[in-house]
Design an enzyme around this catalytic site. Structure first.
Site, PDB file in Angstrom:
ATOM      1  N   PHE A 112       1.844  -1.159  -7.929  1.00 26.24           N
ATOM      2  CA  PHE A 112       1.383  -1.779  -9.166  1.00 26.24           C
ATOM      3  C   PHE A 112      -0.112  -2.005  -9.204  1.00 26.24           C
ATOM      4  O   PHE A 112      -0.695  -2.176 -10.276  1.00 26.24           O
ATOM      5  CB  PHE A 112       2.092  -3.127  -9.386  1.00 26.24           C
ATOM      6  CG  PHE A 112       1.605  -4.240  -8.494  1.00 26.24           C
ATOM      7  CD1 PHE A 112       0.458  -4.958  -8.801  1.00 26.24           C
ATOM      8  CD2 PHE A 112       2.301  -4.578  -7.337  1.00 26.24           C
ATOM      9  CE1 PHE A 112      -0.002  -5.979  -7.977  1.00 26.24           C
ATOM     10  CE2 PHE A 112       1.853  -5.590  -6.506  1.00 26.24           C
ATOM     11  CZ  PHE A 112       0.699  -6.300  -6.832  1.00 26.24           C
TER      12      PHE A 112
ATOM     13  N   LYS B 127       6.930   8.651  -9.779  1.00 24.34           N
ATOM     14  CA  LYS B 127       7.625   7.406 -10.079  1.00 24.34           C
ATOM     15  C   LYS B 127       6.617   6.269  -9.987  1.00 24.34           C
ATOM     16  O   LYS B 127       6.313   5.760  -8.908  1.00 24.34           O
ATOM     17  CB  LYS B 127       8.789   7.135  -9.119  1.00 24.34           C
ATOM     18  CG  LYS B 127       9.713   6.025  -9.649  1.00 24.34           C
ATOM     19  CD  LYS B 127      10.355   5.200  -8.552  1.00 24.34           C
ATOM     20  CE  LYS B 127       9.495   4.069  -8.077  1.00 24.34           C
ATOM     21  NZ  LYS B 127       9.257   2.978  -9.079  1.00 24.34           N
TER      22      LYS B 127
ATOM     23  N   SER C  14       3.608  -1.479   0.443  1.00 27.07           N
ATOM     24  CA  SER C  14       3.596  -2.366   1.605  1.00 27.07           C
ATOM     25  C   SER C  14       4.019  -1.619   2.863  1.00 27.07           C
ATOM     26  O   SER C  14       4.696  -0.580   2.795  1.00 27.07           O
ATOM     27  CB  SER C  14       4.540  -3.548   1.371  1.00 27.07           C
ATOM     28  OG  SER C  14       5.889  -3.099   1.362  1.00 27.07           O
TER      29      SER C  14
ATOM     30  N   CYS D 167      -4.972  -3.044  -0.890  1.00 26.28           N
ATOM     31  CA  CYS D 167      -4.832  -2.858   0.550  1.00 26.28           C
ATOM     32  C   CYS D 167      -6.174  -2.741   1.255  1.00 26.28           C
ATOM     33  O   CYS D 167      -6.224  -2.715   2.487  1.00 26.28           O
ATOM     34  CB  CYS D 167      -3.967  -1.639   0.854  1.00 26.28           C
ATOM     35  SG  CYS D 167      -4.672  -0.087   0.270  1.00 26.28           S
TER      36      CYS D 167
ATOM     37  N   GLU E  75       0.265 -10.059   5.122  1.00 24.73           N
ATOM     38  CA  GLU E  75      -0.606  -9.609   4.038  1.00 24.73           C
ATOM     39  C   GLU E  75      -0.319 -10.455   2.794  1.00 24.73           C
ATOM     40  O   GLU E  75       0.729 -10.327   2.169  1.00 24.73           O
ATOM     41  CB  GLU E  75      -0.366  -8.124   3.732  1.00 24.73           C
ATOM     42  CG  GLU E  75      -1.339  -7.576   2.710  1.00 24.73           C
ATOM     43  CD  GLU E  75      -1.079  -6.115   2.370  1.00 24.73           C
ATOM     44  OE1 GLU E  75      -2.034  -5.419   1.986  1.00 24.73           O
ATOM     45  OE2 GLU E  75       0.078  -5.680   2.473  1.00 24.73           O
TER      46      GLU E  75
END
Length: 498
Positions: A151, A175, A228, A283, A385
């Site tokens: 996202f 996707k 993730s 990230c 995280e």
């Protein structure tokens, strides 16, 4: 409530409105639903993969220069529709317009890079590898490739993937995240307008069932993923188990080392951008500042004051704040919970973003910029995280100790240092265990011409996204060894007849 925006599948060149149950797509700035993303099925995946598979032979045979001409038209359309894409991006994600412009620009740079694929796919030839024998190596596309995207960068991350893939002659199934599907759809419509043949790019929506169907479909050859670390590991393990080529980018805990000689103004600006840009939802966020020696008195106070001045607010309007909302209410609650856990475990809250109030958008998903000081390596906030606007501060006596601390992380996306010392910078660059290094740069994310180079648990695979490695990932080599006989030489039938 305003009418919801359509969120169709794109399969075989057709935009298909789904009647399936969906998940809400929010405008995080105000907490309102703006669309409903359908949750697809394995049957939808099969239809998209079959469409891509059917389109592959003709697309592979399309001359590479013709393929990139379509991308050149696509790039022009991206430029012409730039602000429209930016505002769509901001509306469904919550980041500021400035951040959205960066998101879209970085994606466009990959399209620019993909225009050079005719040169990057060129092979190698060597005459006379043995007497009268020549050898050549060429690159050919794989077939149907898949992208599963997160996202946090609705424009950039999909554009990391499919422009290079289709320039190399592959077909593609994307996707996008069900939280932010609208930007991906808007951009795909521009590629369609540029003249991309039907079936070369397809879009499916959904959750676990759709992902698993993509990972296991026998006609899928390669998978690109960003998300993730636990999911990245799952994507890699399941994909490779089913014979796919996989590049899978995970999460990170990126360290920013502040040396005593760091320029106060520039290092403060760099750390603020690294920690709180895009509300920390990336990230490459510089989520841990390691304050070395005298930097505790020179840089840290200025950093805290600058953090307290960060204005949070709605980004879907012309008057822009410094920082926008996070993606969902649930995520905002989780970030605030982690701040409280850090405080309970002994961290000192120097700037507190919990419970921030935004009067003009009371239902938005907001967390203010937060600094946790004296974080210890065993704390939850040091290991997990957070993916939000939270900066951990840790203290070390010297550079050796700071590098040793950073290198204990199981992740390896990025690491940065702020210093005026060339010796310290060189030592850090050489010894830091991360794939992307910043020297007086808070976010050392590589540009399109270089690989996005995560290490350790930040990346699973062999070939990274972007750059030459991106071309290598989306192609396979074929080596031909050839010898041509003179008339009658080596011809058994001809010899025996004589």
């Amino acid at each position: 409530m305003a009418q919801l925006e359509p969120c169709p599948f794109f399969i075989g060149g057709e935009w298909i409105e789904s009647k399936l149950a969906g998940t809400p797509v929010y405008n995080p700035s105000v907490g309102e639903v703006i669309a409903e993303c359908p949750i697809g099925t394995a049957a939808d995946v099969n239809a998209a993969v079959e469409a891509a598979h059917a389109a592959f032979p003709a697309w592979m045979e399309t001359p590479v220069v013709e393929r990139v001409r379509i991308l050149a038209r696509f790039k022009m359309l991206l430029e012409d529709n730039f602000e429209d894409i930016v505002r769509c991006n901001t509306r469904e994600h919550g980041k500021t317009l400035v951040e959205s412009r960066g998101d879209v620009k970085r994606g466009m740079e990959v399209v620019e890079f993909a225009l050079g694929v005719p040169s990057l796919m060129m092979g190698e030839v060597l005459e006379n590898v043995a007497r009268g024998i020549d050898c050549e190596a060429i690159r050919q596309p794989l077939g149907v490739c898949v992208g599963i995207t997160p996202f946090n960068f609705p424009a950039m991350v999909p554009l990391w993937m499919y422009p290079i893939a289709i320039a190399c002659g592959n077909t593609f199934v994307l996707k996008p995240s069900e939280k932010v599907p609208l930007t991906a759809i808007k951009i795909a419509k521009l590629l369609e307008k540029a003249g991309l043949p039907k079936g070369v790019l397809n879009i499916v929506h959904g959750g676990r069932e759709v992902v698993d169907a993509l990972l296991t479909h026998p006609k899928v050859k390669a998978i690109s993923f960003v998300g993730s670390t636990p999911i990245a590991r799952y994507i890699y393990e399941v994909g490779t188990k089913h014979g796919k080529r996989v590049q899978s980018n995970g999460g990170a805990k990126n360290y920013v080392i502040l040396m005593p000689d760091a320029d106060v103004e520039n290092s403060t600006r760099g750390v603020i951008e690294a920690a709180f840009g895009c509300a920390g939802e990336r990230c490459m966020a510089g989520s841990t500042a390691v304050v070395v020696g005298g930097a505790e008195k020179s840089v840290l106070p200025t950093l805290v004051e600058a953090t307290k001045r960060i204005k949070v607010g709605p980004t879907d309007r012309d008057a822009q704040p410094d920082m926008g909302a996070v993606i969902t209410k649930q995520h905002a609650n989780r970030v605030q919970e982690l701040i409280s856990i850090g405080e309970q475990q002994g961290a000192k809250v120097l700037a507190d973003g919990r419970g921030v109030k935004v009067s003009e958008a009371p239902n938005g998903f907001y967390v203010g910029a937060t600094i946790l000081d004296h974080v210890q390596n065993g704390m939850t906030v040091a290991q997990e995280e957070i993916f939000g606007p939270v900066l951990n501060v840790m203290h070390m006596e010297d550079l050796d100790a700071a590098i040793e601390l950073a290198n204990k992380s199981s992740y390896g996306n990025g690491a940065s240092i702020f210093t005026r010392s060339g010796k310290a910078a060189r030592e850090f660059k050489h010894r830091a265990k991360a794939g992307m290094i910043g020297i007086n740069i808070g976010v050392p994310a590589s540009m399109a011409w270089f690989p996005f180079n995560g290490w350790d648990e930040s990346f699973f695979g062999d070939l990274h996204m972007q750059g030459r490695e991106g071309v290598q990932f989306f192609t396979q080599q074929k080596v031909t060894t050839s010898r041509w006989f003179s008339y009658g030489e080596g011809d058994i039938w001809h010899t025996e007849k004589k």
